[in-house]
Design a protein around this motif. Structure first.
Motif, PDB file in Angstrom:
ATOM      1  N   ALA A 122       0.821  -1.212   0.000  1.00  0.00           N
ATOM      2  CA  ALA A 122       0.000   0.000   0.000  1.00  0.00           C
ATOM      3  C   ALA A 122       0.855   1.262   0.000  1.00  0.00           C
ATOM      4  CB  ALA A 122      -0.921   0.008   1.212  1.00  0.00           C
ATOM      5  N   LYS A 123       0.249   2.331  -0.461  1.00  0.00           N
ATOM      6  CA  LYS A 123       0.921   3.637  -0.462  1.00  0.00           C
ATOM      7  C   LYS A 123       1.130   4.145   0.963  1.00  0.00           C
ATOM      8  CE  LYS A 123       2.111   6.863  -3.624  1.00  0.00           C
ATOM      9  NZ  LYS A 123       2.904   6.583  -4.847  1.00  0.00           N
ATOM     10  N   VAL A 124       0.125   3.920   1.810  1.00  0.00           N
ATOM     11  CA  VAL A 124       0.187   4.341   3.210  1.00  0.00           C
ATOM     12  C   VAL A 124      -0.206   3.162   4.094  1.00  0.00           C
ATOM     13  CG1 VAL A 124      -0.709   5.910   4.969  1.00  0.00           C
ATOM     14  CG2 VAL A 124      -0.365   6.734   2.624  1.00  0.00           C
ATOM     15  N   ALA A 125       0.570   2.922   5.136  1.00  0.00           N
ATOM     16  CA  ALA A 125       0.277   1.859   6.093  1.00  0.00           C
ATOM     17  C   ALA A 125       0.341   2.423   7.502  1.00  0.00           C
ATOM     18  CB  ALA A 125       1.251   0.701   5.933  1.00  0.00           C
ATOM     19  N   VAL A 126      -0.585   1.964   8.363  1.00  0.00           N
ATOM     20  CA  VAL A 126      -0.633   2.405   9.758  1.00  0.00           C
ATOM     21  C   VAL A 126      -0.808   1.168  10.630  1.00  0.00           C
ATOM     22  CG1 VAL A 126      -1.816   3.832  11.461  1.00  0.00           C
ATOM     23  CG2 VAL A 126      -1.710   4.582   9.068  1.00  0.00           C
ATOM     24  N   ALA A 127       0.045   1.045  11.659  1.00  0.00           N
ATOM     25  CA  ALA A 127      -0.003  -0.141  12.521  1.00  0.00           C
ATOM     26  C   ALA A 127       0.272   0.250  13.970  1.00  0.00           C
ATOM     27  CB  ALA A 127       0.992  -1.202  12.053  1.00  0.00           C
ATOM     28  N   PRO A 176       3.140   3.894  14.443  1.00  0.00           N
ATOM     29  CA  PRO A 176       3.994   3.926  13.255  1.00  0.00           C
ATOM     30  C   PRO A 176       3.154   4.146  11.988  1.00  0.00           C
ATOM     31  CG  PRO A 176       4.227   1.863  14.503  1.00  0.00           C
ATOM     32  CD  PRO A 176       2.964   2.519  14.915  1.00  0.00           C
ATOM     33  N   VAL A 177       3.652   5.012  11.120  1.00  0.00           N
ATOM     34  CA  VAL A 177       3.021   5.273   9.830  1.00  0.00           C
ATOM     35  C   VAL A 177       4.090   5.161   8.746  1.00  0.00           C
ATOM     36  CG1 VAL A 177       1.793   6.951   8.400  1.00  0.00           C
ATOM     37  CG2 VAL A 177       1.310   6.826  10.854  1.00  0.00           C
TER      38      VAL A 177
END
Length: 289
Positions: free
Chosen positions: A129-134, A162-163
């Motif tokens: 993905a272009k943007v990931a958030v966890a 974290p992004v």
């Protein structure tokens, strides 16, 4: 796993000189790479000081060792982290074991620190993905001896966001913001106070090659130390860390990622330097993966 490092003196090598041998090795590896039938994806390992936002894929486990040695104090910290997916990419469990030597401790010997138990939730995106958030939630167990300066002496809770953001085909950025709260933390004299720590990090990863990355990381921490009953003192640290990492991929699915960086103190931390070593083993643990 054992990591050894030798430091030269009179005069000490510059950060660029420390990185040069590994840089040449990685460039040689990249130059020898052949075009495969299936295009290799980029390295998506953990950054060194900044956390990426990609959970482990289903059936794949990662073992991470880091070693940090500070030039002035000669203190060092070794950590071992193991990351496991729970069913798939959505949920991930991990733990971190620290082994360290702190000159500021009462005996100056090596000792175990506070263990971290971590849960991470893939809220948005994945490695493609272009943007990931966890977001991550961690419990910090008081396994270190606070009487000798190796732990907080109380259970703490940490949250981290974290992004990861793919800026271009060859440039990725990771962002972190987090906080830690430790009720009734203790100092070496047994005095108690609640501490609250903050951390911010940012990194830029240049994908010079699918198997070779150039990295620049920035971290800033604001930690509270117990200085008396119910009293704390603020301690800040800021580092800018250039580094490189490269990957060895095997037909079995094993990926080995070594890396090296040179954290350099800036601002209030100016004059402090360290060497950082990284080694990751990632492989399938389920048949057919």
């Amino acid at each position: 796993m054992r990591l050894n490092i030798i430091f030269m003196t009179n005069p000490p090598p510059s950060p660029l000189a420390r990185l040069l041998p590994a840089f040449l090795l990685a460039m040689t590896l990249a130059a020898q790479e052949k075009t495969a039938e299936k295009k290799e994806g980029p390295i998506q390992d953990n950054s060194f000081l900044v956390e990426e936002a990609y959970n482990q894929e289903a059936g794949v486990v990662q073992h991470i060792s880091t070693f940090t040695r500070y030039q002035e104090t000669k203190d060092w910290l070794y950590t071992f982290t193991q990351e496991w997916p729970i069913g798939g990419i959505t949920h991930q469990l991990s733990y971190t074991l620290p082994w360290q030597r702190l000159g500021a401790s009462l005996d100056g010997k090596q000792a175990f620190g506070d263990v971290a138990l971590n849960y991470r939730y893939q809220l948005l995106g994945d490695g493609d993905a272009k943007v990931a958030v966890a977001p991550r939630l961690s419990v910090l167990l008081p396994t270190g001896d606070e009487k000798k300066g190796y732990g907080r002496g109380a259970t703490g809770v940490q949250v981290m966001l974290p992004v990861s953001w793919v800026l271009t085909d060859s440039l990725v950025s990771h962002w972190n913001i987090g906080a830690t709260r430790t009720p009734n933390a203790k100092n070496t004299d047994g005095e108690k106070a609640t501490t609250q720590d903050l951390a911010f990090g940012q990194s830029f990863i240049w994908l010079a090659n699918p198997r070779f990355n150039v990295m620049l990381e920035y971290v800033h921490t604001r930690n509270q130390a117990v200085v008396g009953p119910g009293r704390t003192e603020l301690q800040t640290a800021t580092y800018l860390s250039p580094g490189i990492r490269w990957a060895y991929n095997f037909p079995s699915g094993l990926q080995i990622v070594p890396g090296i960086a040179v954290p350099i103190g800036v601002g209030a931390s100016r004059g402090e330097k360290a060497i950082f070593l990284y080694l990751s083993f990632e492989h399938p643990f389920l048949k057919g993966k």
